[in-house]
Design a protein around this motif. Structure first.
Motif, mmCIF file in Angstrom:
data_model
loop_
_atom_site.group_PDB
_atom_site.id
_atom_site.type_symbol
_atom_site.label_atom_id
_atom_site.label_comp_id
_atom_site.label_asym_id
_atom_site.label_seq_id
_atom_site.Cartn_x
_atom_site.Cartn_y
_atom_site.Cartn_z
ATOM 1 N N GLY A 200 0.780 -1.232 0.000
ATOM 2 C CA GLY A 200 0.000 0.000 0.000
ATOM 3 C C GLY A 200 0.809 1.277 0.000
ATOM 4 N N VAL A 201 2.140 1.160 -0.040
ATOM 5 C CA VAL A 201 2.999 2.347 -0.050
ATOM 6 C C VAL A 201 3.072 2.916 -1.459
ATOM 7 N N LYS A 202 2.888 4.210 -1.570
ATOM 8 C CA LYS A 202 3.016 4.879 -2.865
ATOM 9 C C LYS A 202 4.460 5.372 -3.016
ATOM 10 N N ILE A 203 5.077 5.022 -4.119
ATOM 11 C CA ILE A 203 6.469 5.412 -4.355
ATOM 12 C C ILE A 203 6.540 6.276 -5.601
ATOM 13 N N GLU A 204 7.102 7.464 -5.436
ATOM 14 C CA GLU A 204 7.281 8.405 -6.543
ATOM 15 C C GLU A 204 8.780 8.638 -6.718
ATOM 16 N N THR A 205 9.312 8.229 -7.868
ATOM 17 C CA THR A 205 10.737 8.442 -8.146
ATOM 18 C C THR A 205 10.917 9.614 -9.102
ATOM 19 N N GLY A 206 12.136 10.102 -9.177
ATOM 20 C CA GLY A 206 12.412 11.256 -10.025
ATOM 21 C C GLY A 206 11.755 12.519 -9.521
ATOM 22 N N VAL A 207 11.586 12.601 -8.197
ATOM 23 C CA VAL A 207 10.902 13.750 -7.586
ATOM 24 C C VAL A 207 11.896 14.592 -6.789
ATOM 25 N N THR A 208 11.904 15.882 -7.048
ATOM 26 C CA THR A 208 12.740 16.810 -6.306
ATOM 27 C C THR A 208 11.871 17.616 -5.348
ATOM 28 N N PHE A 212 7.966 22.649 1.858
ATOM 29 C CA PHE A 212 6.907 22.109 2.709
ATOM 30 C C PHE A 212 5.869 23.205 2.909
ATOM 31 N N GLU A 213 4.610 22.856 2.744
ATOM 32 C CA GLU A 213 3.535 23.817 2.899
ATOM 33 C C GLU A 213 2.920 23.723 4.288
ATOM 34 N N GLY A 214 2.333 24.823 4.728
ATOM 35 C CA GLY A 214 1.674 24.854 6.017
ATOM 36 C C GLY A 214 1.943 26.180 6.717
ATOM 37 N N THR A 215 1.067 26.546 7.643
ATOM 38 C CA THR A 215 1.253 27.788 8.396
ATOM 39 C C THR A 215 2.185 27.569 9.571
ATOM 40 N N ASP A 216 1.749 26.759 10.511
ATOM 41 C CA ASP A 216 2.607 26.391 11.633
ATOM 42 C C ASP A 216 3.022 24.922 11.533
ATOM 43 N N LYS A 217 2.127 24.133 10.951
ATOM 44 C CA LYS A 217 2.336 22.694 10.858
ATOM 45 C C LYS A 217 2.345 22.278 9.392
ATOM 46 N N VAL A 218 3.179 21.311 9.042
ATOM 47 C CA VAL A 218 3.260 20.871 7.654
ATOM 48 C C VAL A 218 1.942 20.226 7.224
ATOM 49 N N ALA A 220 1.616 19.676 3.496
ATOM 50 C CA ALA A 220 1.886 19.100 2.178
ATOM 51 C C ALA A 220 3.372 19.262 1.829
ATOM 52 N N VAL A 221 3.826 18.401 0.946
ATOM 53 C CA VAL A 221 5.180 18.497 0.392
ATOM 54 C C VAL A 221 5.044 18.856 -1.079
ATOM 55 N N THR A 222 5.774 19.865 -1.507
ATOM 56 C CA THR A 222 5.707 20.266 -2.909
ATOM 57 C C THR A 222 6.972 19.844 -3.635
ATOM 58 N N LYS A 227 4.130 18.984 -8.403
ATOM 59 C CA LYS A 227 3.157 18.168 -7.684
ATOM 60 C C LYS A 227 3.096 18.572 -6.219
ATOM 61 N N SER A 228 1.951 18.262 -5.600
ATOM 62 C CA SER A 228 1.782 18.508 -4.176
ATOM 63 C C SER A 228 1.304 17.210 -3.519
ATOM 64 N N PHE A 229 1.927 16.867 -2.388
ATOM 65 C CA PHE A 229 1.606 15.617 -1.698
ATOM 66 C C PHE A 229 1.100 15.953 -0.294
#
Length: 406
Positions: A200-208, A212-218, A220-222, A227-229
């Motif tokens: 069930g793990v999603k693996i994304e390769t070739g990603v830089t 990190f998005e968020g106000t005080d707490k993360v 999402a990862v951009t 892409k946004s995760f």
């Protein structure tokens, strides 16, 4: 002072050095100084069974406090050494104390490589190197929580495996075009990618990772690819760096680690170094190596102790490593960099047990063994001997592994 030995650092190499110093007959004073509030403990389980909650501190502690007291070792925990004064032969600590030494062992280990992108300091962005890190990550382990792992190396995949089993929604982001690209062949990489995806793990390769998005707490990862995760927390595992600052400031020779000889002596004859922080000569591979492994820390701890005790026991071994993910034990012997032929023993497409033998001009230089203890054990012997092997005999499983050398 002439007989005092001070050990800076309280990891695997330091703990081994203490044991070996006494075993070598050294009876003088020993000071062991570490900056954590714990006696030396094992780090590999932190990303495996300790993170999973299967074992506690009592199972990772190398030796109890009683051992050091009984061995006549003075321990200073939560103490940081800030300076080595080679001329005066003393060290200074962050709380202003000064300790003289006769001989010194630097076993400062390594630290995580940090990611420097916008949002790096948001709450919920974690690294995994010590017990406190594990406790911080475990606080997020709630079924259904979303975790992003930055880095598809050993640590990242081990954390992903533990989290997936805990019901966490896991995404692994890797810059390279495959996981564990720095250390294994594509055959092994693709096998592990398939296993993780099946869990069930999603693996994304070739990603830089670009931020990190968020106000005080993360939240999402951009990525640089646009892409946004979304996530509830992040674990970053993008490698480690040797802790060489004290050595540099003391004027010791440092080149991708504290430079030592085969006896773990630095450029100062009264100072040895051992473990992740060192660069040592290796006759098997004909070049200097800086290794990040328990095996290296233990064996260099033994060698350094012998040197400090006035004996000479050179360190020249084939390195080995391991990684536990799910029911898979990956055991690696040697370093595969520079190989020109990879031979598979077993079928990674049909089962969960196989080994990849790496040859350079016919000479065995490394083996990756997945649930293959016999191949792992034989690889230690054959790689040390720099054995020339017939690829057909390696691949033929009707030939016992003990006989593949002919």
């Amino acid at each position: 002072m002439a007989d005092d030995i001070i050990i800076i650092g309280a990891g695997q190499a330091a703990a081994q050095a203490v044991q070996s110093l006494r075993a070598e007959g050294f009876t003088g004073p020993i000071k062991l100084i570490g900056d954590e509030p714990y006696a030396p403990y094992q780090r590999p389980p932190l990303s495996k069974k300790y993170l999973a909650g299967d074992i506690g501190y009592d199972r990772v502690e190398l030796k109890g406090q009683d051992f050091y007291a009984d061995s006549g070792v003075e321990t200073l925990w939560q103490t940081r050494v800030t300076e080595i004064d080679r001329r005066q032969k003393h060290i200074l600590t962050g709380d202003g104390r000064e300790f003289p030494y006769g001989k010194l062992l630097i076993a400062t280990g390594s630290r995580v490589r940090e990611i420097n992108v916008p949002g790096f300091d948001l709450e919920g962005v974690h690294y995994l190197r010590n017990i406190a890190d594990v406790e911080a990550i475990q606080a997020h382990f709630k079924p259904g929580a979303k975790m992003v792992v930055v880095g598809g190396g050993y640590i990242g995949l081990e954390v992903a495996a533990v989290a997936a089993k805990r019901g966490i929604d896991v995404t692994v982001l890797e810059t390279a075009d495959r996981v564990m690209a720095r250390v294994v062949d594509p055959i092994v990489s693709h096998f592990y990618e398939r296993v993780h995806r099946a869990e069930g793990v999603k693996i994304e390769t070739g990603v830089t990772v670009s931020g990190f998005e968020g106000t005080d707490k993360v939240t999402a990862v951009t990525s640089g690819e646009g892409k946004s995760f979304p996530c509830d927390f992040v674990v970053v595992g993008i490698g480690i760096l040797p802790n060489t600052e004290l050595a540099v400031e003391a004027g010791l020779t440092v080149e991708n680690g504290i430079v030592v000889d085969e006896f773990c002596r630095t450029s100062d004859p009264d100072i040895c170094a051992a473990g992740d922080c060192t660069s040592h000569p290796n006759a098997v591979y004909g070049r200097r190596l800086r290794l990040e492994s328990v095996h290296n820390a233990i064996e260099q701890g033994k060698t350094a102790a012998a040197t400090l005790a006035g004996k000479e026991k050179p360190y020249n071994q084939v390195p080995w490593f391991w990684s536990d993910q799910y029911d898979l034990k990956l055991q690696i012997v040697g370093l595969s960099a520079g190989y020109n032929q990879a031979v598979v023993r077993g079928d990674p497409e049909a089962g969960r047990s196989f080994a990849v033998f790496y040859l350079k001009d016919g000479v065995l230089i490394a083996v990756d063994a997945v649930n293959r203890a016999p191949e792992f054990m034989m690889a230690k012997i054959l790689t040390q001997k720099q054995a020339v092997l017939d690829p057909k005999r390696i691949a033929d499983e009707t030939i016992p592994v003990k006989e593949i050398a002919g």
